[in-house]
Design a protein around this motif. Structure first.
Motif, mmCIF file in Angstrom:
data_model
loop_
_atom_site.group_PDB
_atom_site.id
_atom_site.type_symbol
_atom_site.label_atom_id
_atom_site.label_comp_id
_atom_site.label_asym_id
_atom_site.label_seq_id
_atom_site.Cartn_x
_atom_site.Cartn_y
_atom_site.Cartn_z
ATOM 1 N N ASN A 1 32.278 16.428 77.650
ATOM 2 C CA ASN A 1 31.956 16.076 76.276
ATOM 3 C C ASN A 1 30.441 16.090 76.091
ATOM 4 O OD1 ASN A 1 31.156 13.784 77.654
ATOM 5 N ND2 ASN A 1 32.907 12.566 76.985
ATOM 6 N N GLU A 2 29.980 15.569 74.975
ATOM 7 C CA GLU A 2 28.545 15.608 74.675
ATOM 8 C C GLU A 2 27.730 14.849 75.720
ATOM 9 O OE1 GLU A 2 25.461 14.395 71.037
ATOM 10 O OE2 GLU A 2 27.637 14.188 70.801
ATOM 11 N N ALA A 3 28.228 13.700 76.161
ATOM 12 C CA ALA A 3 27.490 12.920 77.163
ATOM 13 C C ALA A 3 27.397 13.672 78.484
ATOM 14 C CB ALA A 3 28.168 11.571 77.365
ATOM 15 N N ALA A 4 28.508 14.282 78.923
ATOM 16 C CA ALA A 4 28.501 15.020 80.187
ATOM 17 C C ALA A 4 27.598 16.239 80.094
ATOM 18 C CB ALA A 4 29.918 15.436 80.556
ATOM 19 N N LEU A 5 27.640 16.960 78.973
ATOM 20 C CA LEU A 5 26.775 18.131 78.804
ATOM 21 C C LEU A 5 25.306 17.715 78.766
ATOM 22 C CD1 LEU A 5 28.796 20.228 76.192
ATOM 23 C CD2 LEU A 5 28.608 20.626 78.650
ATOM 24 N N SER A 6 25.012 16.541 78.207
ATOM 25 C CA SER A 6 23.625 16.052 78.213
ATOM 26 C C SER A 6 23.152 15.777 79.635
ATOM 27 C CB SER A 6 23.515 14.784 77.369
ATOM 28 O OG SER A 6 23.805 15.043 76.019
ATOM 29 N N ALA A 7 24.043 15.229 80.465
ATOM 30 C CA ALA A 7 23.686 14.979 81.861
ATOM 31 C C ALA A 7 23.420 16.295 82.589
ATOM 32 C CB ALA A 7 24.805 14.204 82.554
ATOM 33 N N ILE A 8 24.278 17.292 82.362
ATOM 34 C CA ILE A 8 24.090 18.591 83.009
ATOM 35 C C ILE A 8 22.796 19.243 82.524
ATOM 36 C CG2 ILE A 8 25.078 20.896 83.286
ATOM 37 C CD1 ILE A 8 27.832 19.579 82.983
ATOM 38 N N GLU A 9 22.499 19.094 81.237
ATOM 39 C CA GLU A 9 21.252 19.654 80.709
ATOM 40 C C GLU A 9 20.038 19.014 81.373
ATOM 41 O OE1 GLU A 9 19.016 19.670 76.427
ATOM 42 O OE2 GLU A 9 21.111 20.340 76.468
ATOM 43 N N GLU A 10 20.126 17.706 81.650
ATOM 44 C CA GLU A 10 19.027 17.042 82.350
ATOM 45 C C GLU A 10 18.832 17.644 83.739
ATOM 46 O OE1 GLU A 10 17.713 12.556 83.871
ATOM 47 O OE2 GLU A 10 19.303 12.809 82.388
ATOM 48 N N ALA A 11 19.936 17.944 84.430
ATOM 49 C CA ALA A 11 19.834 18.603 85.732
ATOM 50 C C ALA A 11 19.218 19.988 85.586
ATOM 51 C CB ALA A 11 21.212 18.697 86.379
ATOM 52 N N GLY A 12 19.641 20.747 84.556
ATOM 53 C CA GLY A 12 19.077 22.067 84.336
ATOM 54 C C GLY A 12 17.595 22.020 84.029
ATOM 55 N N ASN A 13 17.162 21.035 83.235
ATOM 56 C CA ASN A 13 15.736 20.899 82.939
ATOM 57 C C ASN A 13 14.927 20.612 84.196
ATOM 58 O OD1 ASN A 13 15.838 21.367 80.159
ATOM 59 N ND2 ASN A 13 16.374 19.246 79.717
ATOM 60 N N THR A 14 15.516 19.823 85.106
ATOM 61 C CA THR A 14 14.826 19.535 86.359
ATOM 62 C C THR A 14 14.668 20.800 87.195
ATOM 63 O OG1 THR A 14 15.687 17.274 86.388
ATOM 64 C CG2 THR A 14 14.893 18.160 88.472
ATOM 65 N N LEU A 15 15.751 21.598 87.305
ATOM 66 C CA LEU A 15 15.672 22.855 88.045
ATOM 67 C C LEU A 15 14.658 23.793 87.412
ATOM 68 C CD1 LEU A 15 19.472 23.566 88.734
ATOM 69 C CD2 LEU A 15 17.808 22.523 90.272
ATOM 70 N N ALA A 16 14.701 23.916 86.090
ATOM 71 C CA ALA A 16 13.795 24.824 85.400
ATOM 72 C C ALA A 16 12.349 24.360 85.522
ATOM 73 C CB ALA A 16 14.190 24.943 83.931
ATOM 74 N N GLY A 17 12.127 23.041 85.527
ATOM 75 C CA GLY A 17 10.767 22.536 85.659
ATOM 76 C C GLY A 17 10.150 22.858 87.006
ATOM 77 N N SER A 18 10.909 22.650 88.088
ATOM 78 C CA SER A 18 10.373 22.975 89.418
ATOM 79 C C SER A 18 10.178 24.475 89.565
ATOM 80 C CB SER A 18 11.318 22.450 90.506
ATOM 81 O OG SER A 18 12.604 23.030 90.390
ATOM 82 N N ALA A 19 11.085 25.290 88.998
ATOM 83 C CA ALA A 19 10.930 26.744 89.070
ATOM 84 C C ALA A 19 9.704 27.202 88.293
ATOM 85 C CB ALA A 19 12.186 27.430 88.536
ATOM 86 N N ALA A 20 9.466 26.611 87.110
ATOM 87 C CA ALA A 20 8.303 26.992 86.307
ATOM 88 C C ALA A 20 7.001 26.687 87.039
ATOM 89 C CB ALA A 20 8.342 26.260 84.964
ATOM 90 N N THR A 21 6.978 25.573 87.776
ATOM 91 C CA THR A 21 5.769 25.230 88.537
ATOM 92 C C THR A 21 5.497 26.256 89.627
ATOM 93 O OG1 THR A 21 6.099 22.873 88.099
ATOM 94 C CG2 THR A 21 4.682 23.457 89.947
ATOM 95 N N VAL A 22 6.539 26.647 90.383
ATOM 96 C CA VAL A 22 6.356 27.626 91.454
ATOM 97 C C VAL A 22 5.967 28.981 90.879
ATOM 98 C CG1 VAL A 22 7.518 28.856 93.325
ATOM 99 C CG2 VAL A 22 7.945 26.421 92.992
ATOM 100 N N ILE A 23 6.646 29.414 89.823
ATOM 101 C CA ILE A 23 6.306 30.702 89.206
ATOM 102 C C ILE A 23 4.887 30.661 88.658
ATOM 103 C CG2 ILE A 23 6.855 32.250 87.285
ATOM 104 C CD1 ILE A 23 9.799 31.517 87.682
ATOM 105 N N GLY A 24 4.518 29.561 88.010
ATOM 106 C CA GLY A 24 3.163 29.443 87.485
ATOM 107 C C GLY A 24 2.111 29.521 88.573
ATOM 108 N N ASP A 25 2.376 28.874 89.719
ATOM 109 C CA ASP A 25 1.428 28.960 90.840
ATOM 110 C C ASP A 25 1.310 30.386 91.353
ATOM 111 O OD1 ASP A 25 1.018 26.252 90.667
ATOM 112 O OD2 ASP A 25 2.392 25.737 92.298
#
Length: 375
Positions: free
Chosen positions: A127-151
């Motif tokens: 549901n919306e709450a579960a998808l929000s939790a998954i989105e938080e996980a995706g944002n974390t993955l994307a954030g660490s990837a953006a840092t490595v790519i940026g470096d």
């Protein structure tokens, strides 16, 4: 080519500086990436899986094993080929540093498992709450990837806000263009059966990453012709080997004896060899956020304090007047809720500052409680 001669097309390519890498193109090159570029991109993504596995493991409190991906160049119609029928799509495009579309695809059963671990529940519905939790996980993955790519490209890479949906594999939001890049990461969470995490890139974003990460030195080397090999005095063209580099004739070139090298001894025998000092391998759980959070420090957010809530019938609400007392769901003296953009982040007690009300923070809400507050 069987007699060793060059065709007219090959001669024209040499005259135009095209080099002699004949026959290297394949379907990937026709669609925007050569095999060499695909390998380079796969190596770049393979260097990110360690921090991403550590971040995801910390969020769900389970052992996560994420392997280096295979990289494919596909047409838009092939984006969902070979994937499970139902997926959670987390679309997180690039907004700064590089431009292009990007998303994660998580099989439905794995998404249920991740959401359940983050919310502290079993058998959750997406549901919306579960998808929000998954989105938080995706944002974390994307954030660490953006840092490595940026470096790797020397830029600050930023991600756009995420948009998460439960979709069929035929409904994947494909990037605009004639082709896209799909990375498939082998994934195992704790003792569950092996699965995959998928990542979709627009071809333009990948080309921009590879072009920026090559750097001027690599680009110059890539443009060298096969006949442009360095020569060593007294040796064959292109041969760096001789048994003794002290015989390169430096004294005859007017350079004299180079410091640190004996007159008749090889340069390699005089090298100052020191052990390599590697940094400690301590996983950084929030490396992605730390790299870019400074850019958000001057953004205003709405903060409110909630004394309590209640539900009333419409006839009771219409019958309200001056002097009506509304009983709330909190006890007298119980901590009040502190909300940021309508999300619970802390609790506190009401105080009076001069003639104004205030709130003294007494408790910071845990990330697990914040996720549960989305429902």
């Amino acid at each position: 080519m069987s007699d060793g001669s060059l065709s007219q097309d090959e001669i024209d390519a040499l005259l135009q500086g095209g080099g002699m890498d004949f026959g290297a193109a394949d379907s990937g090159a026709d669609q925007g990436l050569s095999p060499q570029e695909r390998n380079r991109f796969a190596e770049l993504l393979g260097g990110i899986v360690g921090p991403q596995a550590s971040n995801l493991s910390g969020m769900i409190d389970e052992n996560v094993d994420l392997k280096a991906p295979t990289v494919e160049v596909l047409s838009p119609g092939e984006a969902g080929s070979g994937l499970p029928d139902r997926l959670v799509e987390i679309k997180i495009d690039y907004s700064d540093g590089i431009s292009g579309e990007h998303s994660y695809l998580i099989p439905e059963d794995i998404a249920v498992q991740i959401a359940g671990k983050m919310m502290g529940q079993e058998g959750v519905e997406l549901n919306e709450a579960a998808l929000s939790a998954i989105e938080e996980a995706g944002n974390t993955l994307a954030g660490s990837a953006a840092t490595v790519i940026g470096d790797s490209i020397g830029k600050t890479v930023m991600n756009a806000p995420g948009d998460t949906k439960l979709i069929d594999s035929s409904d994947i939001r494909v990037p605009a263009g004639s082709s896209l890049v799909r990375a498939s990461y082998p994934l195992v969470i704790d003792d569950t059966p092996p699965s995959y995490l998928y990542e979709i890139f627009s071809i333009g974003a990948v080309q921009e990453i590879l072009g920026a990460s090559a750097g001027p030195a690599q680009s110059a080397n890539a443009g060298m012709n096969m006949n442009q090999q360095p020569q060593v005095q007294g040796g064959a063209p292109g041969a760096m080997g001789g048994t003794n580099m002290g015989n390169m004739g430096m004294n005859n070139m007017g350079m004299g004896a180079m410091p640190g090298y004996g007159g008749g001894q090889g340069m390699y025998n005089q090298a100052n060899v020191q052990p390599v000092q590697f940094p400690p391998l301590n996983p950084q759980m929030v490396s992605g956020e730390q790299g870019n959070i400074g850019l958000l420090m001057d953004v205003y957010m709405e903060m409110t304090v909630e004394l309590g809530r209640t539900k009333r019938l419409i006839k009771d609400i219409l019958g309200m007047g001056e002097g009506t007392i509304i009983e709330l769901d909190k006890l007298a003296g119980e901590p009040v809720d502190i909300l940021v953009n309508h999300k619970l982040i802390a609790k506190g007690e009401v105080v009076v500052i001069d003639e104004n009300f205030g709130v003294r923070v007494t408790e910071i809400v845990s990330p697990m409680d914040r996720v549960e507050g989305f429902s």
